[in-house]
Motif scaffolding. Structure first.
Motif, short mmCIF file in Angstrom:
data_model
loop_
_atom_site.label_atom_id
_atom_site.label_comp_id
_atom_site.label_asym_id
_atom_site.label_seq_id
_atom_site.Cartn_x
_atom_site.Cartn_y
_atom_site.Cartn_z
N CYS A 48 25.42 49.10 -1.24
CA CYS A 48 24.68 48.25 -0.33
C CYS A 48 24.10 49.07 0.81
O CYS A 48 24.49 50.22 1.02
CB CYS A 48 25.56 47.11 0.20
N ARG A 49 23.16 48.48 1.53
CA ARG A 49 22.42 49.20 2.56
C ARG A 49 21.91 48.21 3.59
O ARG A 49 21.98 47.00 3.41
CB ARG A 49 21.24 49.96 1.94
N ILE A 50 21.36 48.74 4.67
CA ILE A 50 20.68 47.93 5.68
C ILE A 50 19.20 47.88 5.36
O ILE A 50 18.59 48.89 4.98
CB ILE A 50 20.89 48.52 7.09
N ALA A 51 18.60 46.70 5.47
CA ALA A 51 17.17 46.53 5.21
C ALA A 51 16.58 45.54 6.20
O ALA A 51 17.30 44.71 6.78
CB ALA A 51 16.94 46.05 3.78
N HIS A 52 15.27 45.61 6.40
CA HIS A 52 14.56 44.71 7.32
C HIS A 52 13.51 43.95 6.54
O HIS A 52 12.80 44.51 5.69
CB HIS A 52 13.89 45.52 8.43
N PHE A 53 13.39 42.64 6.84
CA PHE A 53 12.42 41.77 6.16
C PHE A 53 11.62 40.98 7.19
O PHE A 53 12.16 40.54 8.20
CB PHE A 53 13.15 40.81 5.22
N ASP A 54 10.33 40.79 6.92
CA ASP A 54 9.47 40.07 7.87
C ASP A 54 8.53 39.11 7.16
O ASP A 54 7.41 38.88 7.61
CB ASP A 54 8.67 41.07 8.72
N ASP A 55 8.99 38.50 6.07
CA ASP A 55 8.13 37.61 5.29
C ASP A 55 8.43 36.14 5.53
O ASP A 55 7.93 35.27 4.82
CB ASP A 55 8.28 37.92 3.79
N GLY A 56 9.26 35.82 6.55
CA GLY A 56 9.58 34.43 6.83
C GLY A 56 9.13 34.02 8.22
O GLY A 56 8.38 34.72 8.89
N LYS A 57 9.60 32.87 8.67
CA LYS A 57 9.30 32.41 10.02
C LYS A 57 9.83 33.40 11.05
O LYS A 57 9.19 33.68 12.07
CB LYS A 57 9.93 31.03 10.24
N TYR A 58 11.03 33.94 10.76
CA TYR A 58 11.64 34.95 11.63
C TYR A 58 11.91 36.22 10.84
O TYR A 58 12.36 36.16 9.68
CB TYR A 58 12.97 34.44 12.20
N ALA A 59 11.63 37.35 11.44
CA ALA A 59 12.01 38.63 10.84
C ALA A 59 13.52 38.82 11.01
O ALA A 59 14.11 38.30 11.96
CB ALA A 59 11.26 39.78 11.50
N TYR A 60 14.13 39.55 10.09
CA TYR A 60 15.57 39.74 10.18
C TYR A 60 15.99 41.08 9.57
O TYR A 60 15.28 41.66 8.75
CB TYR A 60 16.32 38.60 9.51
N THR A 61 17.14 41.54 10.01
CA THR A 61 17.75 42.76 9.49
C THR A 61 19.07 42.38 8.86
O THR A 61 19.82 41.57 9.42
CB THR A 61 17.96 43.79 10.61
N ALA A 62 19.38 42.96 7.68
CA ALA A 62 20.52 42.46 6.93
C ALA A 62 21.19 43.55 6.11
O ALA A 62 20.60 44.58 5.79
CB ALA A 62 20.08 41.33 6.00
N LEU A 63 22.45 43.28 5.76
CA LEU A 63 23.16 44.05 4.75
C LEU A 63 22.83 43.43 3.40
O LEU A 63 23.03 42.22 3.20
CB LEU A 63 24.67 43.98 5.01
N VAL A 64 22.32 44.24 2.49
CA VAL A 64 21.91 43.74 1.17
C VAL A 64 22.40 44.69 0.09
O VAL A 64 22.72 45.85 0.35
CB VAL A 64 20.37 43.61 1.07
N ASN A 65 22.46 44.21 -1.15
CA ASN A 65 22.69 45.11 -2.27
C ASN A 65 21.49 46.03 -2.41
O ASN A 65 20.35 45.61 -2.20
CB ASN A 65 22.88 44.31 -3.56
N SER A 66 21.70 47.27 -2.80
CA SER A 66 20.62 48.26 -2.79
C SER A 66 19.48 47.94 -3.74
O SER A 66 18.36 48.37 -3.55
CB SER A 66 21.18 49.66 -3.10
#
Length: 357
Positions: A48-66
């Protein structure tokens, strides 16, 4: 090649998927904000890793599976307005069939949708009411927001129970809304975390990383101080299956502090949502995860079907400092800061490797 095979076998021994978690209310938080902690265990080989997403109403940073694509899997995260969420599997909730369908509705996972759409705990509850869950859906989700609201939601196929808190609360892999006789052995980890939190007047992120590296058990005591062999059986938080530990700070300057490998061997790294995709390479790639797998291959051994802790290895590794001092606010030159963090991690990695070899 021998090391690679050893690591592979160690991974294949991993115990059933399980997590430990806690929420701390704003009034007990040294951050002045709600904090969410998730110590992640898993059964598969995926890192797993840290990733950033900005495709929704709010951008967010998360722990996700790689291997994740947007919406597939969010294990823990926080969005740009300070709404955060964590989750743990649970074993003892109802699994009633539903007439509405077998799958959770929509493209996105529940945690991912929450981070994309919600600014507050109450908005999360409203979203939960609107959406269909699968017949075998069982989970505990912890949420907090920048207003100071915090709650655990124990969720099953056709219902949920909300537990608001103003001090702190803990969940492992059972739910209080479920059957008492089906709680399982994760009660041991629940008791261990509660025992370590008991009586503390305030909490910092570093406290939770200490729990993720602690060999204390409410049932056994100090595992490393005992002369008896220690069998992995849900007594302590760090396990051979542990792959990450994160603390989410639900403030108006939200961030995640993360270890993305085995917490005993990794270091905690701060990542701000406002930094977007600018975060240290050690939490955005495999380096810390691979270090954790090396530790697992040396720190555990198998006898028959049982897995035991190599206490001598664990005692040496846990003595190596793993905290990075976090600035009060995000550095203006975040790229320079991240480069510094990666240098610190590389020095830390070498210390661990020297001990293990």
């Amino acid at each position: 090649m021998r090391v690679v095979l050893t690591i592979l076998f160690a991974i294949l021994w991993l115990a059933a998927d399980a997590c430990s978690s806690a929420i701390v209310a704003r009034k007990l938080s040294k951050e002045g904000a709600v904090m969410l902690w998730k110590h992640r265990d898993q059964t598969d080989i995926n890192d797993c890793r840290i990733a950033h997403f900005d495709d929704g109403k709010y951008a967010y940073t998360a722990l996700v599976n790689s291997y994740v694509r947007v919406g597939e899997s969010v294990l823990a995260g926080v969005n740009e307005v300070g709404f955060g969420c964590i989750n743990t599997a649970t074993r003892n909730l109802s699994r009633k069939p539903t007439k509405q369908g077998r799958r959770y509705s929509g493209k996105y996972s529940l945690s991912c949708r929450a981070l994309r759409e919600c600014a507050t705990v109450d908005e999360f509850e409203q979203m939960l009411k609107r959406n269909v869950r699968s017949a075998d859906f069982q989970t505990n989700i912890g949420v907090g927001d920048a207003t100071g609201a915090a709650a655990y939601f124990e969720i099953w196929s056709d219902g949920y129970t909300r537990y608001d808190l103003d001090t702190y609360d803990v969940r492992t892999n059972f739910s209080f809304a479920g059957r008492d006789d089906k709680r399982g052995t994760s009660v041991r980890r629940y008791d261990t975390v509660r025992a370590q939190m008991e009586g503390k007047r305030s909490f910092a992120p570093s406290d939770f990383f200490d729990y993720s590296r602690s060999f204390f058990s409410a049932d056994v005591g100090d595992v490393l101080a005992s002369d008896k062999p220690f069998r992995e059986a849900n007594y302590i938080v760090p396990r051979p299956s542990s792959v990450a530990s994160v603390v989410i700070v639900c403030s108006d300057n939200p961030r995640i502090e993360a270890i993305v490998g085995h917490p005993v061997a990794g270091i905690s790294v701060p990542v701000w949502v406002a930094a977007k995709r600018e975060f240290p390479k050690c939490v955005g790639g495999r380096a810390m995860y691979d270090l954790g797998r090396l530790y697992v291959s040396k720190a555990y051994y198998k006898q028959g079907k049982a897995i035991f802790l190599n206490k001598a290895v664990a005692a040496k590794v846990v003595k190596i400092e793993n905290h990075i001092k976090t600035p009060k606010s995000m550095p203006q030159d975040i790229a320079k800061f991240n480069t510094k963090i990666d240098r610190i991690f590389e020095k830390h990695r070498q210390k661990i490797v020297d001990v293990l070899h």
